[in-house]
Design a protein around this motif. Structure first.
Motif, PDB file in Angstrom:
ATOM      1  N   ILE A 190       0.834  -1.206   0.000  1.00  0.00           N
ATOM      2  CA  ILE A 190       0.000   0.000   0.000  1.00  0.00           C
ATOM      3  C   ILE A 190       0.871   1.259   0.000  1.00  0.00           C
ATOM      4  CG2 ILE A 190      -0.395   0.280   2.483  1.00  0.00           C
ATOM      5  CD1 ILE A 190      -3.078   0.713  -0.198  1.00  0.00           C
ATOM      6  N   CYS A 191       2.034   1.207   0.643  1.00  0.00           N
ATOM      7  CA  CYS A 191       2.968   2.337   0.591  1.00  0.00           C
ATOM      8  C   CYS A 191       3.490   2.535  -0.833  1.00  0.00           C
ATOM      9  CB  CYS A 191       4.121   2.127   1.557  1.00  0.00           C
ATOM     10  SG  CYS A 191       3.648   2.299   3.288  1.00  0.00           S
ATOM     11  N   LEU A 192       3.789   1.441  -1.535  1.00  0.00           N
ATOM     12  CA  LEU A 192       4.219   1.540  -2.935  1.00  0.00           C
ATOM     13  C   LEU A 192       3.117   2.141  -3.806  1.00  0.00           C
ATOM     14  CD1 LEU A 192       6.103  -1.842  -3.453  1.00  0.00           C
ATOM     15  CD2 LEU A 192       7.083   0.443  -3.672  1.00  0.00           C
ATOM     16  N   VAL A 193       1.884   1.704  -3.597  1.00  0.00           N
ATOM     17  CA  VAL A 193       0.765   2.220  -4.395  1.00  0.00           C
ATOM     18  C   VAL A 193       0.570   3.712  -4.131  1.00  0.00           C
ATOM     19  CG1 VAL A 193      -1.745   2.134  -4.688  1.00  0.00           C
ATOM     20  CG2 VAL A 193      -0.428   0.021  -4.628  1.00  0.00           C
ATOM     21  N   MET A 245       1.219   6.857  -6.688  1.00  0.00           N
ATOM     22  CA  MET A 245       0.229   7.887  -7.008  1.00  0.00           C
ATOM     23  C   MET A 245       0.784   9.285  -6.712  1.00  0.00           C
ATOM     24  SD  MET A 245      -2.082   6.284  -8.467  1.00  0.00           S
ATOM     25  CE  MET A 245      -3.276   7.577  -8.696  1.00  0.00           C
ATOM     26  N   GLY A 246       1.604   9.407  -5.673  1.00  0.00           N
ATOM     27  CA  GLY A 246       2.252  10.688  -5.391  1.00  0.00           C
ATOM     28  C   GLY A 246       3.182  11.095  -6.521  1.00  0.00           C
ATOM     29  N   LYS A 300       2.949  14.412  -9.160  1.00  0.00           N
ATOM     30  CA  LYS A 300       4.057  15.346  -9.391  1.00  0.00           C
ATOM     31  C   LYS A 300       4.508  15.359 -10.851  1.00  0.00           C
ATOM     32  CE  LYS A 300       6.008  15.236  -4.770  1.00  0.00           C
ATOM     33  NZ  LYS A 300       7.192  14.929  -3.964  1.00  0.00           N
ATOM     34  N   GLY A 301       3.892  14.509 -11.686  1.00  0.00           N
ATOM     35  CA  GLY A 301       4.254  14.480 -13.089  1.00  0.00           C
ATOM     36  C   GLY A 301       5.450  13.601 -13.404  1.00  0.00           C
ATOM     37  N   ARG A 302       5.887  12.800 -12.466  1.00  0.00           N
ATOM     38  CA  ARG A 302       7.031  11.900 -12.678  1.00  0.00           C
ATOM     39  C   ARG A 302       6.498  10.540 -13.130  1.00  0.00           C
ATOM     40  NH1 ARG A 302      11.496  12.614  -8.334  1.00  0.00           N
ATOM     41  NH2 ARG A 302      12.753  12.295 -10.187  1.00  0.00           N
ATOM     42  N   TYR A 303       6.024  10.501 -14.372  1.00  0.00           N
ATOM     43  CA  TYR A 303       5.275   9.354 -14.881  1.00  0.00           C
ATOM     44  C   TYR A 303       6.123   8.098 -15.047  1.00  0.00           C
ATOM     45  CZ  TYR A 303       1.836  12.958 -15.714  1.00  0.00           C
ATOM     46  OH  TYR A 303       0.958  13.982 -15.545  1.00  0.00           O
ATOM     47  N   LEU A 304       7.394   8.258 -15.417  1.00  0.00           N
ATOM     48  CA  LEU A 304       8.243   7.086 -15.567  1.00  0.00           C
ATOM     49  C   LEU A 304       8.416   6.380 -14.215  1.00  0.00           C
ATOM     50  CD1 LEU A 304      10.034   5.285 -17.297  1.00  0.00           C
ATOM     51  CD2 LEU A 304      11.944   6.793 -16.726  1.00  0.00           C
ATOM     52  N   TRP A 305       8.737   7.129 -13.169  1.00  0.00           N
ATOM     53  CA  TRP A 305       8.904   6.525 -11.840  1.00  0.00           C
ATOM     54  C   TRP A 305       7.584   6.031 -11.278  1.00  0.00           C
ATOM     55  CZ3 TRP A 305      13.226   4.649 -10.447  1.00  0.00           C
ATOM     56  CH2 TRP A 305      14.407   5.185 -10.936  1.00  0.00           C
ATOM     57  N   HIS A 306       6.514   6.731 -11.615  1.00  0.00           N
ATOM     58  CA  HIS A 306       5.179   6.264 -11.231  1.00  0.00           C
ATOM     59  C   HIS A 306       4.913   4.888 -11.831  1.00  0.00           C
ATOM     60  CE1 HIS A 306       0.842   5.774 -11.245  1.00  0.00           C
ATOM     61  NE2 HIS A 306       0.820   5.922 -12.563  1.00  0.00           N
ATOM     62  N   GLY A 307       5.199   4.737 -13.114  1.00  0.00           N
ATOM     63  CA  GLY A 307       4.984   3.457 -13.778  1.00  0.00           C
ATOM     64  C   GLY A 307       5.846   2.353 -13.196  1.00  0.00           C
ATOM     65  N   ILE A 308       7.095   2.669 -12.895  1.00  0.00           N
ATOM     66  CA  ILE A 308       8.008   1.664 -12.338  1.00  0.00           C
ATOM     67  C   ILE A 308       7.534   1.208 -10.957  1.00  0.00           C
ATOM     68  CG2 ILE A 308      10.349   1.312 -11.455  1.00  0.00           C
ATOM     69  CD1 ILE A 308      11.283   3.142 -13.809  1.00  0.00           C
ATOM     70  N   THR A 309       7.171   2.147 -10.095  1.00  0.00           N
ATOM     71  CA  THR A 309       6.705   1.753  -8.751  1.00  0.00           C
ATOM     72  C   THR A 309       5.364   1.025  -8.821  1.00  0.00           C
ATOM     73  OG1 THR A 309       5.757   3.961  -8.404  1.00  0.00           O
ATOM     74  CG2 THR A 309       7.951   3.555  -7.483  1.00  0.00           C
ATOM     75  N   ILE A 326       4.448  -0.972 -11.287  1.00  0.00           N
ATOM     76  CA  ILE A 326       4.794  -2.327 -11.734  1.00  0.00           C
ATOM     77  C   ILE A 326       5.341  -3.144 -10.562  1.00  0.00           C
ATOM     78  CG2 ILE A 326       6.414  -3.653 -13.154  1.00  0.00           C
ATOM     79  CD1 ILE A 326       6.036  -1.437 -15.301  1.00  0.00           C
ATOM     80  N   ILE A 327       6.186  -2.532  -9.748  1.00  0.00           N
ATOM     81  CA  ILE A 327       6.725  -3.228  -8.571  1.00  0.00           C
ATOM     82  C   ILE A 327       5.600  -3.593  -7.606  1.00  0.00           C
ATOM     83  CG2 ILE A 327       8.181  -2.950  -6.515  1.00  0.00           C
ATOM     84  CD1 ILE A 327      10.044  -1.205  -8.290  1.00  0.00           C
ATOM     85  N   ALA A 328       4.684  -2.657  -7.357  1.00  0.00           N
ATOM     86  CA  ALA A 328       3.573  -2.914  -6.428  1.00  0.00           C
ATOM     87  C   ALA A 328       2.681  -4.047  -6.929  1.00  0.00           C
ATOM     88  CB  ALA A 328       2.745  -1.640  -6.220  1.00  0.00           C
ATOM     89  N   VAL A 329       2.329  -4.021  -8.203  1.00  0.00           N
ATOM     90  CA  VAL A 329       1.454  -5.056  -8.752  1.00  0.00           C
ATOM     91  C   VAL A 329       2.177  -6.401  -8.803  1.00  0.00           C
ATOM     92  CG1 VAL A 329       0.191  -5.791 -10.821  1.00  0.00           C
ATOM     93  CG2 VAL A 329      -0.014  -3.444 -10.001  1.00  0.00           C
ATOM     94  N   GLY A 330       3.449  -6.386  -9.191  1.00  0.00           N
ATOM     95  CA  GLY A 330       4.220  -7.634  -9.228  1.00  0.00           C
ATOM     96  C   GLY A 330       4.378  -8.247  -7.845  1.00  0.00           C
ATOM     97  N   TYR A 331       4.667  -7.419  -6.849  1.00  0.00           N
ATOM     98  CA  TYR A 331       4.808  -7.883  -5.469  1.00  0.00           C
ATOM     99  C   TYR A 331       3.471  -8.432  -4.955  1.00  0.00           C
ATOM    100  CZ  TYR A 331       6.456  -7.712  -0.595  1.00  0.00           C
ATOM    101  OH  TYR A 331       6.814  -8.023   0.681  1.00  0.00           O
ATOM    102  N   THR A 332       2.385  -7.774  -5.334  1.00  0.00           N
ATOM    103  CA  THR A 332       1.064  -8.243  -4.926  1.00  0.00           C
ATOM    104  C   THR A 332       0.740  -9.592  -5.565  1.00  0.00           C
ATOM    105  OG1 THR A 332       0.300  -5.990  -4.643  1.00  0.00           O
ATOM    106  CG2 THR A 332      -1.393  -7.664  -4.848  1.00  0.00           C
ATOM    107  N   LEU A 333       1.111  -9.780  -6.814  1.00  0.00           N
ATOM    108  CA  LEU A 333       0.899 -11.073  -7.460  1.00  0.00           C
ATOM    109  C   LEU A 333       1.661 -12.178  -6.728  1.00  0.00           C
ATOM    110  CD1 LEU A 333       0.986 -10.249 -11.268  1.00  0.00           C
ATOM    111  CD2 LEU A 333      -0.923 -11.182  -9.968  1.00  0.00           C
ATOM    112  N   VAL A 334       2.895 -11.890  -6.340  1.00  0.00           N
ATOM    113  CA  VAL A 334       3.684 -12.874  -5.587  1.00  0.00           C
ATOM    114  C   VAL A 334       2.993 -13.181  -4.261  1.00  0.00           C
ATOM    115  CG1 VAL A 334       5.874 -13.243  -4.369  1.00  0.00           C
ATOM    116  CG2 VAL A 334       5.873 -12.293  -6.677  1.00  0.00           C
ATOM    117  N   LEU A 335       2.546 -12.142  -3.554  1.00  0.00           N
ATOM    118  CA  LEU A 335       1.849 -12.351  -2.280  1.00  0.00           C
ATOM    119  C   LEU A 335       0.564 -13.146  -2.473  1.00  0.00           C
ATOM    120  CD1 LEU A 335       2.159  -8.878  -0.512  1.00  0.00           C
ATOM    121  CD2 LEU A 335       3.284 -11.009   0.125  1.00  0.00           C
TER     122      LEU A 335
END
Length: 186
Positions: A63-66, A70-71, A75-84, A86-95
């Protein structure tokens, strides 16, 4: 195939094992109380922590990653938004495949689910919100393209906000499940 005396001996040994297995210490365990029996579900995990605590910490990280993602989006940092994201969704799939799905398929936990209306409602809401958020997350990640992320951000804003709300609701219901089973022992 085996002699009658051998079968009786094995049956007697099994009864002795079953009788000697109880009582099991209930420390760091979940207990299922029904009218007919009391079942202890051991829940020891990594470093002696209960699996419930490990799951709670892991989902807090998600939830902190999500929210952090979104933060970054705001702020308009779309590349880092997309990367985080992907990490959040991938980690959730593993969980989900490591803890969520096995729990749903375990007959002992299914008895807990039907033990009371509160448990059934909690787990149902958690599953509905969590699977919906995960589905939205997978869908948004599948559509995301780093080169045109500014255009995509504008078009996907409502879907991303809905996904974040569902993820937050799933987390809140998950915390209530943790409190119900591990703090209140209901």
């Amino acid at each position: 195939f085996f002699s009658r005396s051998a079968r009786l001996h094995v049956a007697a040994e099994l009864r002795n094992l079953q009788e000697s297995a109880m009582p099991v210490p209930v420390i760091q365990s979940q207990v299922l109380n029904t009218k007919k029996y009391k079942t202890v579900i051991p829940s020891k995990g990594l470093l002696g922590l209960s699996l419930a605590v490990i799951n709670l910490v892991s989902n807090t990280v998600v939830i902190c990653l999500v929210l952090g993602s979104m933060g970054l989006r705001m702020k308009g940092r779309y590349l880092w938004h997309g990367i985080t994201a992907i990490i959040a969704v991938g980690y959730t799939l593993v969980l989900f495949f490591a803890a969520g799905l096995p729990t749903l398929l375990d007959s002992t936990y299914n008895q807990i689910l039907t033990n009371s209306m509160l448990h059934t409602i909690q787990f149902s809401l958690h599953a509905i919100f969590g699977l919906s958020a995960l589905g939205f997350g997978l869908w948004l990640i599948a559509l995301w393209r780093p080169k045109v992320s500014g255009d995509f951000a504008a078009k996907s804003r409502l879907a991303a906000q809905g996904m974040t709300a569902l993820w937050a609701l799933a987390f809140i219901v998950g915390v209530s499940i943790f409190i119900t089973f591990n703090v209140l022992h209901i």
